[in-house]
Design a protein around this motif. Structure first.
Motif, PDB file in Angstrom:
ATOM      1  N   LYS A 173      36.041  45.391   1.589  1.00 28.15           N
ATOM      2  CA  LYS A 173      35.411  44.232   2.214  1.00 28.15           C
ATOM      3  C   LYS A 173      34.447  44.695   3.300  1.00 28.15           C
ATOM      4  CE  LYS A 173      36.166  39.876   4.465  1.00 28.15           C
ATOM      5  NZ  LYS A 173      37.046  38.972   5.160  1.00 28.15           N
ATOM      6  N   ASP A 174      33.272  44.096   3.337  1.00 27.26           N
ATOM      7  CA  ASP A 174      32.197  44.372   4.291  1.00 27.26           C
ATOM      8  C   ASP A 174      31.473  45.698   4.053  1.00 27.26           C
ATOM      9  OD1 ASP A 174      32.652  41.929   5.646  1.00 27.26           O
ATOM     10  OD2 ASP A 174      34.227  42.866   6.861  1.00 27.26           O
ATOM     11  N   ALA A 175      31.829  46.434   2.997  1.00 27.42           N
ATOM     12  CA  ALA A 175      31.079  47.655   2.670  1.00 27.42           C
ATOM     13  C   ALA A 175      29.677  47.257   2.214  1.00 27.42           C
ATOM     14  CB  ALA A 175      31.787  48.464   1.600  1.00 27.42           C
ATOM     15  N   ILE A 176      28.716  48.085   2.564  1.00 29.70           N
ATOM     16  CA  ILE A 176      27.311  47.745   2.328  1.00 29.70           C
ATOM     17  C   ILE A 176      26.655  48.723   1.361  1.00 29.70           C
ATOM     18  CG2 ILE A 176      25.045  47.481   3.406  1.00 29.70           C
ATOM     19  CD1 ILE A 176      26.556  46.852   6.039  1.00 29.70           C
ATOM     20  N   SER A 191      33.419  39.356  -4.842  1.00 28.18           N
ATOM     21  CA  SER A 191      32.157  38.668  -4.598  1.00 28.18           C
ATOM     22  C   SER A 191      31.279  39.499  -3.667  1.00 28.18           C
ATOM     23  CB  SER A 191      32.404  37.277  -4.007  1.00 28.18           C
ATOM     24  OG  SER A 191      33.115  37.382  -2.791  1.00 28.18           O
ATOM     25  N   PHE A 192      29.987  39.219  -3.720  1.00 24.36           N
ATOM     26  CA  PHE A 192      28.991  39.958  -2.955  1.00 24.36           C
ATOM     27  C   PHE A 192      27.910  39.017  -2.447  1.00 24.36           C
ATOM     28  CE2 PHE A 192      30.780  43.008  -5.879  1.00 24.36           C
ATOM     29  CZ  PHE A 192      30.818  44.197  -5.172  1.00 24.36           C
ATOM     30  N   ALA A 212      29.861  43.560   0.180  1.00 23.70           N
ATOM     31  CA  ALA A 212      31.090  43.038  -0.425  1.00 23.70           C
ATOM     32  C   ALA A 212      31.716  41.999   0.495  1.00 23.70           C
ATOM     33  CB  ALA A 212      32.078  44.164  -0.688  1.00 23.70           C
ATOM     34  N   LEU A 213      32.082  40.864  -0.070  1.00 23.42           N
ATOM     35  CA  LEU A 213      32.700  39.784   0.694  1.00 23.42           C
ATOM     36  C   LEU A 213      34.217  39.787   0.584  1.00 23.42           C
ATOM     37  CD1 LEU A 213      30.146  36.960  -0.186  1.00 23.42           C
ATOM     38  CD2 LEU A 213      30.153  38.510   1.800  1.00 23.42           C
ATOM     39  N   GLU A 214      34.765  40.613  -0.326  1.00 25.16           N
ATOM     40  CA  GLU A 214      36.205  40.707  -0.531  1.00 25.16           C
ATOM     41  C   GLU A 214      36.576  42.172  -0.747  1.00 25.16           C
ATOM     42  OE1 GLU A 214      37.756  37.997  -3.605  1.00 25.16           O
ATOM     43  OE2 GLU A 214      35.767  37.076  -3.619  1.00 25.16           O
ATOM     44  N   ASN A 215      37.818  42.516  -0.438  1.00 25.05           N
ATOM     45  CA  ASN A 215      38.299  43.863  -0.700  1.00 25.05           C
ATOM     46  C   ASN A 215      38.394  44.089  -2.216  1.00 25.05           C
ATOM     47  OD1 ASN A 215      39.100  46.342   0.438  1.00 25.05           O
ATOM     48  ND2 ASN A 215      41.237  45.886  -0.014  1.00 25.05           N
TER      49      ASN A 215
END
Length: 116
Positions: free
Chosen positions: A39-42, A61-62, A91-94
């Motif tokens: 999650k939150d990886a770019i 989701s992204f 990324a919006l989810e793990n």
């Protein structure tokens, strides 16, 4: 690369910053790659000189950006980034997974995979 791909027989390559990848298969003209995001990886915005790319959301989701446009993508959605189009994703989810497809194949990915 074999004619068939069994995911359990291939390890993830840790790219750092919460992203790992696994090459699914390739020919000279086509490549498919799984990318798994925390999650939150770019996936930082960038463009390709010779590669067209489609990113298909397998899981999670992204927030995707292509050519200055942003959209939320969920499982089953995709983005299309032609060569020279700036694109990226957050990324919006793990454990969000993209299946990235490239034409032609990414020789730079293959060289990294084949190094000892």
């Amino acid at each position: 690369m074999s004619t068939f791909f069994n995911s359990e027989e291939h390890d993830w390559e840790d790219l750092g910053s919460g992203i790992k990848r696994k090459i699914v298969g390739h020919t000279d003209n086509l490549m498919a790659v799984h990318l798994c995001f925390d999650k939150d990886a770019i996936g930082h915005p960038h463009a390709h000189e010779i590669h067209d790319q489609i990113g298909y959301v397998v899981e999670g989701s992204f927030e995707a950006q292509v050519d200055g446009k942003k959209q939320i993508l969920k499982k089953g959605d995709a983005y299309i980034a032609q060569k020279h189009f700036v694109h990226g994703a957050i990324a919006l989810e793990n454990n969000s997974i993209l299946l990235d497809m490239f034409s032609p194949a990414r020789e730079d990915f293959l060289k990294k995979t084949l190094q000892p």
